[in-house]
Motif scaffolding. Structure first.
Motif, PDB file in Angstrom:
ATOM      1  N   ILE A  54      -9.567  11.221   1.457  1.00  0.00           N
ATOM      2  CA  ILE A  54      -8.493  12.000   2.075  1.00  0.00           C
ATOM      3  C   ILE A  54      -7.342  11.098   2.516  1.00  0.00           C
ATOM      4  O   ILE A  54      -6.185  11.513   2.518  1.00  0.00           O
ATOM      5  CB  ILE A  54      -9.045  12.864   3.233  1.00  0.00           C
ATOM      6  N   GLU A  55      -7.649   9.849   2.824  1.00  0.00           N
ATOM      7  CA  GLU A  55      -6.619   8.907   3.259  1.00  0.00           C
ATOM      8  C   GLU A  55      -6.122   7.995   2.133  1.00  0.00           C
ATOM      9  O   GLU A  55      -5.183   7.229   2.334  1.00  0.00           O
ATOM     10  CB  GLU A  55      -7.154   8.059   4.413  1.00  0.00           C
ATOM     11  N   GLN A  80      -6.273   9.701  -5.013  1.00  0.00           N
ATOM     12  CA  GLN A  80      -6.266  11.149  -5.194  1.00  0.00           C
ATOM     13  C   GLN A  80      -5.650  11.556  -6.527  1.00  0.00           C
ATOM     14  O   GLN A  80      -6.102  12.511  -7.161  1.00  0.00           O
ATOM     15  CB  GLN A  80      -5.496  11.830  -4.061  1.00  0.00           C
ATOM     16  N   ALA A  81      -4.629  10.834  -6.936  1.00  0.00           N
ATOM     17  CA  ALA A  81      -3.938  11.177  -8.184  1.00  0.00           C
ATOM     18  C   ALA A  81      -4.792  10.894  -9.412  1.00  0.00           C
ATOM     19  O   ALA A  81      -4.545  11.457 -10.478  1.00  0.00           O
ATOM     20  CB  ALA A  81      -2.620  10.411  -8.276  1.00  0.00           C
ATOM     21  N   SER A  82      -5.803  10.049  -9.269  1.00  0.00           N
ATOM     22  CA  SER A  82      -6.577   9.628 -10.436  1.00  0.00           C
ATOM     23  C   SER A  82      -7.915  10.353 -10.595  1.00  0.00           C
ATOM     24  O   SER A  82      -8.630  10.082 -11.553  1.00  0.00           O
ATOM     25  CB  SER A  82      -6.824   8.117 -10.362  1.00  0.00           C
ATOM     26  N   ILE A  83      -8.246  11.259  -9.693  1.00  0.00           N
ATOM     27  CA  ILE A  83      -9.529  11.947  -9.818  1.00  0.00           C
ATOM     28  C   ILE A  83      -9.318  13.379 -10.301  1.00  0.00           C
ATOM     29  O   ILE A  83      -8.258  13.964 -10.110  1.00  0.00           O
ATOM     30  CB  ILE A  83     -10.331  11.952  -8.492  1.00  0.00           C
ATOM     31  N   GLU A  84     -10.329  13.911 -10.918  1.00  0.00           N
ATOM     32  CA  GLU A  84     -10.285  15.280 -11.424  1.00  0.00           C
ATOM     33  C   GLU A  84     -11.045  16.174 -10.445  1.00  0.00           C
ATOM     34  O   GLU A  84     -12.259  16.064 -10.304  1.00  0.00           O
ATOM     35  CB  GLU A  84     -10.937  15.353 -12.813  1.00  0.00           C
ATOM     36  N   LEU A  85     -10.296  17.027  -9.767  1.00  0.00           N
ATOM     37  CA  LEU A  85     -10.904  17.958  -8.814  1.00  0.00           C
ATOM     38  C   LEU A  85     -11.326  19.226  -9.548  1.00  0.00           C
ATOM     39  O   LEU A  85     -10.589  19.736 -10.386  1.00  0.00           O
ATOM     40  CB  LEU A  85      -9.928  18.303  -7.696  1.00  0.00           C
ATOM     41  N   GLN A 125      -9.864  20.394   1.380  1.00  0.00           N
ATOM     42  CA  GLN A 125     -11.268  20.788   1.235  1.00  0.00           C
ATOM     43  C   GLN A 125     -11.819  20.327  -0.114  1.00  0.00           C
ATOM     44  O   GLN A 125     -12.934  19.820  -0.192  1.00  0.00           O
ATOM     45  CB  GLN A 125     -11.438  22.302   1.382  1.00  0.00           C
ATOM     46  N   LEU A 126     -11.030  20.486  -1.177  1.00  0.00           N
ATOM     47  CA  LEU A 126     -11.479  20.017  -2.496  1.00  0.00           C
ATOM     48  C   LEU A 126     -11.672  18.501  -2.512  1.00  0.00           C
ATOM     49  O   LEU A 126     -12.611  18.000  -3.142  1.00  0.00           O
ATOM     50  CB  LEU A 126     -10.496  20.431  -3.585  1.00  0.00           C
ATOM     51  N   LEU A 127     -10.806  17.787  -1.820  1.00  0.00           N
ATOM     52  CA  LEU A 127     -10.972  16.332  -1.723  1.00  0.00           C
ATOM     53  C   LEU A 127     -12.272  15.999  -0.998  1.00  0.00           C
ATOM     54  O   LEU A 127     -13.002  15.099  -1.403  1.00  0.00           O
ATOM     55  CB  LEU A 127      -9.796  15.699  -0.977  1.00  0.00           C
ATOM     56  N   PHE A 128     -12.533  16.727   0.088  1.00  0.00           N
ATOM     57  CA  PHE A 128     -13.759  16.476   0.846  1.00  0.00           C
ATOM     58  C   PHE A 128     -14.988  16.833   0.005  1.00  0.00           C
ATOM     59  O   PHE A 128     -16.011  16.157   0.071  1.00  0.00           O
ATOM     60  CB  PHE A 128     -13.748  17.276   2.159  1.00  0.00           C
ATOM     61  N   ASP A 129     -14.880  17.878  -0.800  1.00  0.00           N
ATOM     62  CA  ASP A 129     -15.995  18.297  -1.652  1.00  0.00           C
ATOM     63  C   ASP A 129     -16.286  17.299  -2.774  1.00  0.00           C
ATOM     64  O   ASP A 129     -17.417  17.211  -3.246  1.00  0.00           O
ATOM     65  CB  ASP A 129     -15.693  19.655  -2.299  1.00  0.00           C
ATOM     66  N   TYR A 130     -15.274  16.568  -3.194  1.00  0.00           N
ATOM     67  CA  TYR A 130     -15.370  15.739  -4.395  1.00  0.00           C
ATOM     68  C   TYR A 130     -16.602  14.817  -4.434  1.00  0.00           C
ATOM     69  O   TYR A 130     -17.372  14.869  -5.400  1.00  0.00           O
ATOM     70  CB  TYR A 130     -14.072  14.945  -4.606  1.00  0.00           C
ATOM     71  N   PRO A 131     -16.839  13.957  -3.439  1.00  0.00           N
ATOM     72  CA  PRO A 131     -18.004  13.063  -3.546  1.00  0.00           C
ATOM     73  C   PRO A 131     -19.336  13.828  -3.570  1.00  0.00           C
ATOM     74  O   PRO A 131     -20.264  13.454  -4.284  1.00  0.00           O
ATOM     75  CB  PRO A 131     -17.929  12.176  -2.303  1.00  0.00           C
ATOM     76  N   TYR A 132     -19.408  14.892  -2.802  1.00  0.00           N
ATOM     77  CA  TYR A 132     -20.630  15.711  -2.787  1.00  0.00           C
ATOM     78  C   TYR A 132     -20.823  16.376  -4.151  1.00  0.00           C
ATOM     79  O   TYR A 132     -21.936  16.439  -4.665  1.00  0.00           O
ATOM     80  CB  TYR A 132     -20.540  16.795  -1.707  1.00  0.00           C
ATOM     81  N   TRP A 133     -19.735  16.876  -4.709  1.00  0.00           N
ATOM     82  CA  TRP A 133     -19.790  17.560  -5.999  1.00  0.00           C
ATOM     83  C   TRP A 133     -20.235  16.602  -7.099  1.00  0.00           C
ATOM     84  O   TRP A 133     -20.983  16.988  -8.003  1.00  0.00           O
ATOM     85  CB  TRP A 133     -18.421  18.159  -6.316  1.00  0.00           C
ATOM     86  N   GLU A 134     -19.779  15.369  -7.033  1.00  0.00           N
ATOM     87  CA  GLU A 134     -20.191  14.373  -8.009  1.00  0.00           C
ATOM     88  C   GLU A 134     -21.700  14.115  -7.939  1.00  0.00           C
ATOM     89  O   GLU A 134     -22.296  13.683  -8.914  1.00  0.00           O
ATOM     90  CB  GLU A 134     -19.418  13.066  -7.802  1.00  0.00           C
ATOM     91  N   SER A 135     -22.305  14.398  -6.792  1.00  0.00           N
ATOM     92  CA  SER A 135     -23.750  14.201  -6.592  1.00  0.00           C
ATOM     93  C   SER A 135     -24.516  15.526  -6.572  1.00  0.00           C
ATOM     94  O   SER A 135     -25.663  15.565  -6.156  1.00  0.00           O
ATOM     95  CB  SER A 135     -24.000  13.468  -5.265  1.00  0.00           C
ATOM     96  N   ILE A 185      -0.341  15.806  -2.687  1.00  0.00           N
ATOM     97  CA  ILE A 185      -0.628  14.467  -2.160  1.00  0.00           C
ATOM     98  C   ILE A 185       0.437  14.069  -1.145  1.00  0.00           C
ATOM     99  O   ILE A 185       0.109  13.572  -0.062  1.00  0.00           O
ATOM    100  CB  ILE A 185      -0.738  13.442  -3.311  1.00  0.00           C
ATOM    101  N   GLU A 186       1.696  14.303  -1.479  1.00  0.00           N
ATOM    102  CA  GLU A 186       2.783  13.945  -0.569  1.00  0.00           C
ATOM    103  C   GLU A 186       2.724  14.767   0.719  1.00  0.00           C
ATOM    104  O   GLU A 186       2.957  14.246   1.806  1.00  0.00           O
ATOM    105  CB  GLU A 186       4.131  14.121  -1.262  1.00  0.00           C
ATOM    106  N   SER A 187       2.386  16.040   0.617  1.00  0.00           N
ATOM    107  CA  SER A 187       2.265  16.883   1.819  1.00  0.00           C
ATOM    108  C   SER A 187       1.123  16.415   2.706  1.00  0.00           C
ATOM    109  O   SER A 187       1.251  16.380   3.933  1.00  0.00           O
ATOM    110  CB  SER A 187       2.045  18.347   1.432  1.00  0.00           C
TER     111      SER A 187
END
Length: 179
Positions: A116-117, A122-127, A66-76, A15-17
Motif C-alpha cells: 500500500i505504501e 503497485q504499477a507492476s502487479i496484476e490485481l 482493498q485490492l492491494l491489501f488482498d493481493y498477497p493473500y490472494w497470491e497464497s 496510485i497517485e490518489s
C-alpha cells in the motif's frame, strides 16, 4: 477481468490518489503533533480541511486499497484453502493448523501494508478483482489463531468453537474459486 472496468480512474490515477491521500495523512499527523496545543482557530480550521480532504481522497481509492491489501493473500489462496480444507477434514491438528496458517497470514499482512505504501510496485502487479475481500476472511482468523491454547483454561475458545469458526471460514472461501 481488467481492473479498469471496475474503477473509473486509470491505474496511474489510483496510485497517485493513494499516494496523495497518504501525503495528506502524514502532513496532518506531523502538524497536529507540532501544533497540538494551539488555540489558533485558523490552524484548527486548516486541520479540519486537511482531514476532510484526506478522507475524501481515501474514499476515492477505498476499493483499490482493498485490492492491494488482498493481493498477497490472494497470491497464497491455494495454500490457505488447502490448509483450511485439511483442518476441516481432520487431516491437520489444531497446533499444526495454527502454525501453518498464522505465520503466513501475518507475513501477508505485513506485505500488504508495505504494498500500500510502495507506489512504484503497485504499477507492476496484476490485481484480480475476484480477490476483493479475500484477505478479510484470512486476516479475521488471526485473533482466533492467536487466542487458542490447547490448555482449555488458558484458551479463549473451546476446541469445538475453534473448529466451528474455521468451518465457517471454509464456507466463506467457497465463493473464491481456486484455479
Amino acid at each position: 477481468m481488467n481492473i479498469s472496468k471496475i474503477f473509473p480512474k486509470s491505474r496511474q490515477q489510483l496510485i497517485e490518489s493513494l499516494e496523495f491521500s497518504s501525503f495528506l495523512y502524514e502532513i496532518n499527523i506531523s502538524l497536529e503533533i507540532k501544533y497540538r496545543k494551539t488555540n489558533n482557530r485558523s490552524i484548527k480550521f486548516f486541520f479540519k480541511v486537511v482531514n476532510w480532504w484526506r478522507d475524501w481522497e481515501f474514499d476515492q481509492v477505498r476499493e483499490y486499497k482493498q485490492l492491494l491489501f488482498d493481493y498477497p493473500y490472494w497470491e497464497s489462496r491455494q495454500y490457505y484453502c488447502q490448509r483450511i480444507q485439511k483442518f476441516v477434514f481432520n487431516e491437520l491438528s489444531i497446533a499444526d493448523f495454527i502454525s501453518e496458517v498464522l505465520y503466513p497470514s501475518l507475513s501477508n499482512k505485513e506485505e500488504a501494508f508495505d504494498l500500500i505504501e510502495d507506489f512504484q510496485r503497485q504499477a507492476s502487479i496484476e490485481l484480480d478483482p475476484k480477490s476483493f475481500g479475500f484477505s478479510k476472511i484470512i486476516s479475521d482468523l488471526t485473533p482466533i489463531l492467536e487466542g487458542f491454547e490447547e490448555d482449555q483454561e488458558e484458551s479463549f475458545f473451546t476446541e469445538k468453537e475453534f473448529r466451528e469458526i474455521i468451518e465457517n471460514a471454509a464456507i466463506k472461501l467457497e465463493k473464491y474459486s481456486i484455479e
